[in-house]
Design a protein around this motif. Structure first.
Motif, PDB file in Angstrom:
ATOM      1  N   SER A 121       0.953  -1.142  -0.095  1.00 49.38           N
ATOM      2  CA  SER A 121       0.162   0.198  -0.011  1.00 49.38           C
ATOM      3  C   SER A 121       0.880   1.286  -0.134  1.00 49.38           C
ATOM      4  O   SER A 121       2.086   1.037   0.147  1.00 49.38           O
ATOM      5  CB  SER A 121      -0.979  -0.043   1.417  1.00 49.38           C
ATOM      6  OG  SER A 121      -0.262  -0.090   2.497  1.00 49.38           O
ATOM      7  N   GLN A 152      -5.106   4.216 -10.828  1.00 49.18           N
ATOM      8  CA  GLN A 152      -5.823   4.602  -9.725  1.00 49.18           C
ATOM      9  C   GLN A 152      -6.173   6.197  -9.348  1.00 49.18           C
ATOM     10  O   GLN A 152      -5.337   6.914  -9.562  1.00 49.18           O
ATOM     11  CB  GLN A 152      -4.724   4.360  -8.433  1.00 49.18           C
ATOM     12  CG  GLN A 152      -4.162   3.133  -8.484  1.00 49.18           C
ATOM     13  CD  GLN A 152      -2.956   2.576  -7.373  1.00 49.18           C
ATOM     14  OE1 GLN A 152      -2.437   3.653  -7.259  1.00 49.18           O
ATOM     15  NE2 GLN A 152      -3.017   1.584  -6.581  1.00 49.18           N
ATOM     16  N   GLY A 170      -3.381   4.347   1.510  1.00 42.07           N
ATOM     17  CA  GLY A 170      -4.524   3.865   0.610  1.00 42.07           C
ATOM     18  C   GLY A 170      -4.679   2.559   0.865  1.00 42.07           C
ATOM     19  O   GLY A 170      -3.868   1.966   1.746  1.00 42.07           O
ATOM     20  N   GLU A 171      -5.546   1.790   0.117  1.00 39.30           N
ATOM     21  CA  GLU A 171      -5.985   0.524   0.363  1.00 39.30           C
ATOM     22  C   GLU A 171      -5.048  -0.149  -0.091  1.00 39.30           C
ATOM     23  O   GLU A 171      -4.082  -0.210  -1.149  1.00 39.30           O
ATOM     24  CB  GLU A 171      -7.451   0.282  -0.220  1.00 39.30           C
ATOM     25  CG  GLU A 171      -8.499   0.739   0.395  1.00 39.30           C
ATOM     26  CD  GLU A 171      -9.708   0.534  -0.443  1.00 39.30           C
ATOM     27  OE1 GLU A 171      -9.494  -0.275  -1.479  1.00 39.30           O
ATOM     28  OE2 GLU A 171     -10.914   1.226  -0.158  1.00 39.30           O
ATOM     29  N   GLU A 172      -4.708  -1.513   0.754  1.00 40.96           N
ATOM     30  CA  GLU A 172      -3.872  -2.508   0.288  1.00 40.96           C
ATOM     31  C   GLU A 172      -4.209  -3.222  -1.174  1.00 40.96           C
ATOM     32  O   GLU A 172      -5.283  -3.643  -1.132  1.00 40.96           O
ATOM     33  CB  GLU A 172      -3.759  -3.637   1.496  1.00 40.96           C
ATOM     34  CG  GLU A 172      -2.452  -4.617   1.270  1.00 40.96           C
ATOM     35  CD  GLU A 172      -2.329  -5.746   2.344  1.00 40.96           C
ATOM     36  OE1 GLU A 172      -1.617  -5.315   3.075  1.00 40.96           O
ATOM     37  OE2 GLU A 172      -2.881  -6.741   2.292  1.00 40.96           O
ATOM     38  N   GLU A 173      -3.090  -3.368  -1.890  1.00 40.06           N
ATOM     39  CA  GLU A 173      -3.148  -4.092  -3.061  1.00 40.06           C
ATOM     40  C   GLU A 173      -2.372  -5.158  -3.375  1.00 40.06           C
ATOM     41  O   GLU A 173      -1.339  -5.083  -2.417  1.00 40.06           O
ATOM     42  CB  GLU A 173      -3.257  -3.041  -4.249  1.00 40.06           C
ATOM     43  CG  GLU A 173      -4.209  -1.840  -4.068  1.00 40.06           C
ATOM     44  CD  GLU A 173      -4.428  -1.033  -5.485  1.00 40.06           C
ATOM     45  OE1 GLU A 173      -3.851  -1.662  -6.357  1.00 40.06           O
ATOM     46  OE2 GLU A 173      -4.606   0.139  -5.363  1.00 40.06           O
TER      47      GLU A 173
END
Length: 217
Positions: A121, A152, A170-173
């Motif tokens: 992230s 993104q 941010g969100e985990e990817e």
């Protein structure tokens, strides 16, 4: 009036209002009819806070609306300023990788490298000064061999000036996995607000590898 003439008129309006005169915007009513709304001149936040400062109830309302605004961060101009300080890459089980902005590329030209198939992230730190910035958002677009593979887009929100940096995570990817996912990527990072003012536009390169770079495992 053709398209070129319309564009010229728009540019004239921007120049006309750059000195703090009233700003006009179009909005539609319930029946779809457009009308001109005069918003008034943009005023420096320091000047706004000085207005009606003897009115206790109004002062408290402004404090509640703006939060803890640091007056030392308020400039004399009406334009907000945003400085993006760094990007931190987070991945479970790994030390945080803090990258000052602008990035410093390695000998191969890469700003950083990631292991394929790994969760990660991004965390940004930024400072707001002079005035409130409304609708701050960022986009990060990624290409591989000239083909766009990801975009993104994230709305960060509205922020008032303060000395302490704001932090957004941010969100985990997960990075793509497999031999075809590895290799060089190009990307462009951009921070803009609701008015379209750009605070950062930066191109960079990164790499996805089979393993984490040496010394970062």
């Amino acid at each position: 009036m053709d398209d070129k003439e319309k564009e010229k008129e728009k540019e004239k309006e921007k120049e006309k209002h750059a000195d703090g005169t009233d700003v006009e915007e179009e909005e539609e009513d319930e029946e779809g009819n457009k009308r001109i709304v005069v918003l008034g001149p943009q005023v420096p936040l320091k000047e706004q806070l000085e207005l009606d400062k003897d009115d206790e109830s109004l002062r408290r309302w402004k404090e509640q609306l703006l939060g803890q605004v640091d007056t030392e961060q308020l400039g004399e101009t009406a334009e907000p300023e945003v400085k993006v300080l760094n990007l931190t890459i987070l991945s479970p089980g790994r030390p945080d990788l803090v990258l000052p902005i602008p990035f410093h590329a390695d000998e191969k030209g890469y700003a950083f490298a990631l292991k394929d198939g790994s969760p990660y992230s991004f965390r940004f730190s930024f400072i707001v000064s002079n005035n409130i910035v409304s609708g701050l958002k960022y986009t990060n677009t990624v290409w591989k061999t000239g083909v766009k593979v990801e975009t993104q887009k994230m709305m960060l929100g509205t922020f008032s000036p303060q000395l302490e940096p704001y932090v957004y995570e941010g969100e985990e990817e997960t990075t793509p996995a497999g031999i075809f996912a590895r290799g060089s990527y190009s990307a462009k990072l951009k921070f803009v607000d609701d008015d379209g003012k750009c605070y950062l536009e930066m191109s960079y390169y990164f790499e996805i590898r089979k393993e984490w770079p040496a010394g970062t495992q």
